[in-house]
Design a protein around this motif. Structure first.
Motif, mmCIF file in Angstrom:
data_model
loop_
_atom_site.group_PDB
_atom_site.id
_atom_site.type_symbol
_atom_site.label_atom_id
_atom_site.label_comp_id
_atom_site.label_asym_id
_atom_site.label_seq_id
_atom_site.Cartn_x
_atom_site.Cartn_y
_atom_site.Cartn_z
ATOM 1 N N SER A 107 0.857 -1.177 0.000
ATOM 2 C CA SER A 107 0.000 0.000 0.000
ATOM 3 C C SER A 107 0.900 1.235 0.000
ATOM 4 C CB SER A 107 -0.915 -0.009 1.230
ATOM 5 O OG SER A 107 -1.816 1.076 1.188
ATOM 6 N N THR A 108 0.305 2.415 0.082
ATOM 7 C CA THR A 108 1.120 3.627 0.024
ATOM 8 C C THR A 108 0.316 4.864 0.363
ATOM 9 O OG1 THR A 108 2.601 4.915 -1.403
ATOM 10 C CG2 THR A 108 0.628 4.016 -2.418
ATOM 11 N N GLY A 109 1.029 5.917 0.760
ATOM 12 C CA GLY A 109 0.450 7.247 0.773
ATOM 13 C C GLY A 109 0.489 7.802 -0.646
ATOM 14 N N VAL A 110 -0.180 8.898 -0.876
ATOM 15 C CA VAL A 110 -0.249 9.477 -2.217
ATOM 16 C C VAL A 110 0.801 10.582 -2.333
ATOM 17 C CG1 VAL A 110 -1.710 10.628 -3.921
ATOM 18 C CG2 VAL A 110 -2.705 8.952 -2.341
ATOM 19 N N VAL A 111 1.723 10.404 -3.269
ATOM 20 C CA VAL A 111 2.765 11.400 -3.492
ATOM 21 C C VAL A 111 2.605 12.007 -4.886
ATOM 22 C CG1 VAL A 111 4.441 10.452 -1.877
ATOM 23 C CG2 VAL A 111 4.333 9.536 -4.182
ATOM 24 N N ARG A 112 2.754 13.326 -4.951
ATOM 25 C CA ARG A 112 2.586 14.103 -6.190
ATOM 26 C C ARG A 112 1.160 14.040 -6.720
ATOM 27 N NH1 ARG A 112 7.988 13.023 -9.915
ATOM 28 N NH2 ARG A 112 9.544 13.223 -8.236
ATOM 29 N N GLY A 113 0.664 12.842 -6.974
ATOM 30 C CA GLY A 113 -0.683 12.691 -7.502
ATOM 31 C C GLY A 113 -1.031 11.225 -7.651
ATOM 32 N N PRO A 114 -2.306 10.895 -7.891
ATOM 33 C CA PRO A 114 -2.721 9.489 -7.992
ATOM 34 C C PRO A 114 -1.989 8.722 -9.095
ATOM 35 C CG PRO A 114 -4.631 10.899 -7.699
ATOM 36 C CD PRO A 114 -3.461 11.807 -7.923
ATOM 37 N N ASP A 115 -1.840 9.330 -10.287
ATOM 38 C CA ASP A 115 -1.215 8.606 -11.395
ATOM 39 C C ASP A 115 0.248 8.299 -11.111
ATOM 40 O OD1 ASP A 115 -3.581 8.643 -12.749
ATOM 41 O OD2 ASP A 115 -3.028 10.250 -14.143
ATOM 42 N N HIS A 116 0.986 9.275 -10.592
ATOM 43 C CA HIS A 116 2.408 9.047 -10.274
ATOM 44 C C HIS A 116 2.558 7.946 -9.229
ATOM 45 C CE1 HIS A 116 6.637 9.851 -9.470
ATOM 46 N NE2 HIS A 116 6.351 9.951 -8.183
ATOM 47 N N MET A 118 0.426 5.520 -8.525
ATOM 48 C CA MET A 118 0.032 4.238 -9.102
ATOM 49 C C MET A 118 1.132 3.667 -9.990
ATOM 50 S SD MET A 118 -2.852 2.516 -8.730
ATOM 51 C CE MET A 118 -1.944 1.000 -8.512
ATOM 52 N N GLU A 119 1.831 4.531 -10.712
ATOM 53 C CA GLU A 119 2.937 4.081 -11.553
ATOM 54 C C GLU A 119 4.058 3.465 -10.722
ATOM 55 O OE1 GLU A 119 3.934 7.619 -13.651
ATOM 56 O OE2 GLU A 119 2.320 7.402 -15.138
ATOM 57 N N LEU A 120 4.327 4.032 -9.540
ATOM 58 C CA LEU A 120 5.360 3.467 -8.663
ATOM 59 C C LEU A 120 4.965 2.083 -8.164
ATOM 60 C CD1 LEU A 120 6.266 6.625 -6.508
ATOM 61 C CD2 LEU A 120 7.605 5.627 -8.373
ATOM 62 N N LEU A 121 3.712 1.920 -7.781
ATOM 63 C CA LEU A 121 3.240 0.610 -7.331
ATOM 64 C C LEU A 121 3.336 -0.421 -8.445
ATOM 65 C CD1 LEU A 121 0.037 1.709 -5.360
ATOM 66 C CD2 LEU A 121 2.175 0.897 -4.360
ATOM 67 N N ILE A 122 2.928 -0.033 -9.632
ATOM 68 C CA ILE A 122 2.967 -0.952 -10.771
ATOM 69 C C ILE A 122 4.402 -1.336 -11.095
ATOM 70 C CG2 ILE A 122 2.525 -1.131 -13.253
ATOM 71 C CD1 ILE A 122 0.031 0.643 -12.760
ATOM 72 N N ARG A 123 5.324 -0.371 -10.988
ATOM 73 C CA ARG A 123 6.719 -0.675 -11.290
ATOM 74 C C ARG A 123 7.276 -1.707 -10.316
ATOM 75 N NH1 ARG A 123 10.161 4.403 -11.555
ATOM 76 N NH2 ARG A 123 11.504 3.751 -9.837
ATOM 77 N N ALA A 124 6.918 -1.600 -9.055
ATOM 78 C CA ALA A 124 7.375 -2.596 -8.076
ATOM 79 C C ALA A 124 6.839 -3.985 -8.427
ATOM 80 C CB ALA A 124 6.928 -2.182 -6.676
ATOM 81 N N HIS A 139 -0.693 -8.391 -3.451
ATOM 82 C CA HIS A 139 -1.906 -7.579 -3.239
ATOM 83 C C HIS A 139 -1.492 -6.120 -3.373
ATOM 84 C CE1 HIS A 139 -5.707 -6.760 -0.604
ATOM 85 N NE2 HIS A 139 -5.406 -5.697 -1.340
ATOM 86 N N LEU A 140 -2.091 -5.412 -4.332
ATOM 87 C CA LEU A 140 -1.783 -4.008 -4.563
ATOM 88 C C LEU A 140 -2.968 -3.133 -4.179
ATOM 89 C CD1 LEU A 140 0.046 -3.722 -8.029
ATOM 90 C CD2 LEU A 140 1.042 -3.611 -5.736
#
Length: 426
Positions: A107-116, A118-124, A139-140
Motif C-alpha cells: 500500500s502507500t500514501g499518495v505522493v505528487r498525484g494518484p497517477d504518479h 500508481m505508476e510506482l506501485l505498478i513498477r514494483a 496484493h496491490l
C-alpha cells in the motif's frame, strides 16, 4: 535513514490497513519462484492448517492528503520514509528466499498525484513478476483518482487489488477526507469488477488469456469515526457484494491517531462493534441473510450482547423450533449454533438415519445455543417454554474481563464462541 529504519516505519504504519486476506488465486510457479495457492496466502491460518505470511508494507507514508482519521495525513507530525520500487522488489525476494514470507501486500500514501503513485506501485509489481519472475501472491492497493488504464495494468500483475471506501457516506468522507471524492473510489471499483468478469470469461475460452486480479477485490470501512448506524454499513456492504462482486469488505475499529474537532472522543477502539459487524457480514456472505433481516429502521445497530444470528432468532421465536431431520438446508443455516459445515453434515447424515441430539453434537453443532431452537425425532432438550428474556439471558455473552484485549478470529466473545468464530459456526 538506512533501509532497516525505513522498513520499520513503513511496516508499522501499514498495520492500519486490515484489508489483506487469503488469496483465492491459483497462479502457478512454472518458470520462476513462488506460487499463489487457493488455500490462502496471508498472515493467517490456511484451510489445510498452514500458517503463511505476507510482507505488509507501505511504499511511502508521505501523503498529500489530509484525512483526519489517518496517521499518515499531511498535517500529522510523524517520521516520514519511502522505498523505491526496486527496494520493494529486492526486499520481497530477499525475505522470500529466507522463507520469511510467501507474498507481498503493498500500500502507500499518495505522493505528487494518484497517477504518479500508481505508476510506482505498478513498477514494483512489474519488477517482481518480470525481472525476478516471482509467482507468489501480490496484493496491490489502488489509488483513488488514478487513470483507468493504470488500474487495468495493476490488475494484470496483482492477485488481488483493493481500494478503501473508508467511510460509509459522502457526507462523512467530505467531512473527514476533503481531498477524496467518493466517485473517484466507487468508479474504479466498478471498472475492476467489469475487468475481473471479462477476464474470467476470456479464461473460459482460452487458458492462455491473461489473468486480471484472480483473487478479486476488497475494501475497508472505518467503524466509529462517524455517526453512521450499523444498518447503513451493512447495507453498503451488501451493495458491494451484490453489485460489484466484492470478495471481502473489511471493518476497522477507529483508532484515535490525533486531535481533530471532527473526530469523536472515544475511550478506546470499538472492537466489539467491529467483531459484530464481521459476524453480520458473514451472515450476508454465507448464510443467505439480507441486510434488512439482520437490522432494520427500528433496530439500526447491532446488539453487542448477542451475535447477530442469535439476535435474529430471538426476534423470530415463532419460527422455532425446527425439526432437524426434516428442515431444509436454508432453514438449518438460520438456527443458532449450526454453521455451514455442520448444516451440510446434517443433510448428508440424515439420509442414512434419523438424527438425535447426541448425533448433532458429533456433527459439530453447538448445542449450547442450538438446543433452544431444535427438535430431534420430535423431542426437545429444553422442556420449558422459554420466552425471549430467558433465552437472551442464556445466550448473552458473559461480562468482559477487566483487562481488555483486541479480538481476533481465534477469540470468541464468550463460552464456546471461540470455536464457532474459528470454524464459521454462528
Amino acid at each position: 535513514m538506512d533501509l532497516e529504519e525505513r522498513l520499520g516505519i513503513l511496516a508499522e504504519n501499514a498495520k492500519y490497513d486490515v484489508s489483506c486476506a487469503s488469496s483465492g488465486s491459483r497462479r502457478e510457479g512454472r518458470d520462476g519462484i513462488g506460487n499463489a495457492a487457493s488455500c490462502g496466502i496471508c498472515h493467517s491460518w490456511t484451510s489445510d492448517g498452514r500458517c503463511v505470511s505476507l510482507l505488509k508494507i507501505l511504499l511511502t507514508n508521505a501523503c498529500i492528503y489530509d484525512c483526519s482519521y489517518c496517521i499518515n495525513r499531511r498535517s500529522n507530525d510523524v517520521p516520514r520514509a519511502a522505498l523505491t520500487p526496486e527496494e520493494v522488489a529486492e526486499l520481497t525476494i530477499g525475505f522470500y528466499r529466507r522463507n520469511y514470507i510467501e507474498g507481498l501486500f503493498l500500500s502507500t500514501g499518495v505522493v505528487r498525484g494518484p497517477d504518479h503513485t500508481m505508476e510506482l506501485l505498478i513498477r514494483a509489481a512489474r519488477l517482481l513478476r518480470e525481472t525476478h519472475r516471482f509467482n507468489g501472491y501480490i496484493h496491490l492497493k489502488l489509488v483513488p483518482g488514478a487513470d483507468p488504464l493504470l488500474v487495468e495494468q495493476a490488475g494484470r500483475y496483482a492477485d488481488r487489488v483493493s481500494m478503501n471506501i473508508e467511510l460509509p457516506t459522502r457526507e462523512s468522507l467530505k467531512l473527514l477526507a476533503p481531498d477524496k471524492n467518493r466517485d473517484a473510489i466507487v468508479g474504479p471499483m466498478r471498472t475492476v469488477s467489469g475487468l475481473i468478469t471479462r477476464s474470467r470469461e476470456e479464461r473460459r475460452v482460452s487458458r492462455k488469456a491473461p489473468l486480471f486480479a484472480p483473487a478479486g477485490q476488497s475494501t475497508q470501512l472505518i467503524v466509529g469515526a462517524t455517526p453512521e448506524s450499523d444498518l447503513q454499513i451493512i447495507r453498503l456492504a451488501e451493495g458491494f457484494y451484490n453489485r460489484l462482486a466484492m470478495k471481502r469488505v473489511y471493518y476497522s475499529a477507529f483508532i484515535p491517531v490525533g486531535d481533530s474537532r471532527h473526530l469523536p472522543a472515544l475511550p478506546g477502539p470499538p472492537l466489539l462493534r467491529e467483531h459484530r459487524l464481521y459476524q453480520a457480514d458473514w451472515l450476508l456472505r454465507y448464510y443467505g441473510f439480507a441486510a434488512h433481516e439482520v437490522l432494520d429502521e427500528a433496530r439500526p445497530d447491532l446488539d453487542l450482547a448477542v451475535d447477530p444470528k442469535c439476535g435474529w432468532a430471538l426476534r423470530h421465536l415463532h419460527l422455532f423450533p425446527v425439526e432437524v431431520n426434516r428442515a431444509a438446508y436454508e432453514v438449518l443455516l438460520r438456527v443458532p449454533g449450526i454453521g455451514v459445515r455442520s448444516a451440510k453434515r446434517i443433510v448428508r447424515a440424515r439420509r442414512q438415519q434419523h438424527l438425535s441430539f447426541d448425533d448433532l453434537a458429533k456433527l459439530g453443532v453447538v448445542l449450547k445455543r442450538a438446543r433452544f431452537f431444535l427438535t430431534a425425532r420430535g423431542k426437545r432438550l429444553e422442556t420449558l417454554d422459554l420466552g425471549e428474556s430467558v433465552l437472551r439471558a442464556l445466550l448473552t455473552a458473559p461480562a468482559p474481563r477487566p483487562k481488555a484485549r483486541q479480538l481476533s478470529l481465534f477469540d470468541g466473545v464468550g463460552g464456546d464462541e471461540s470455536v464457532s468464530v474459528l470454524t464459521g459456526e454462528l
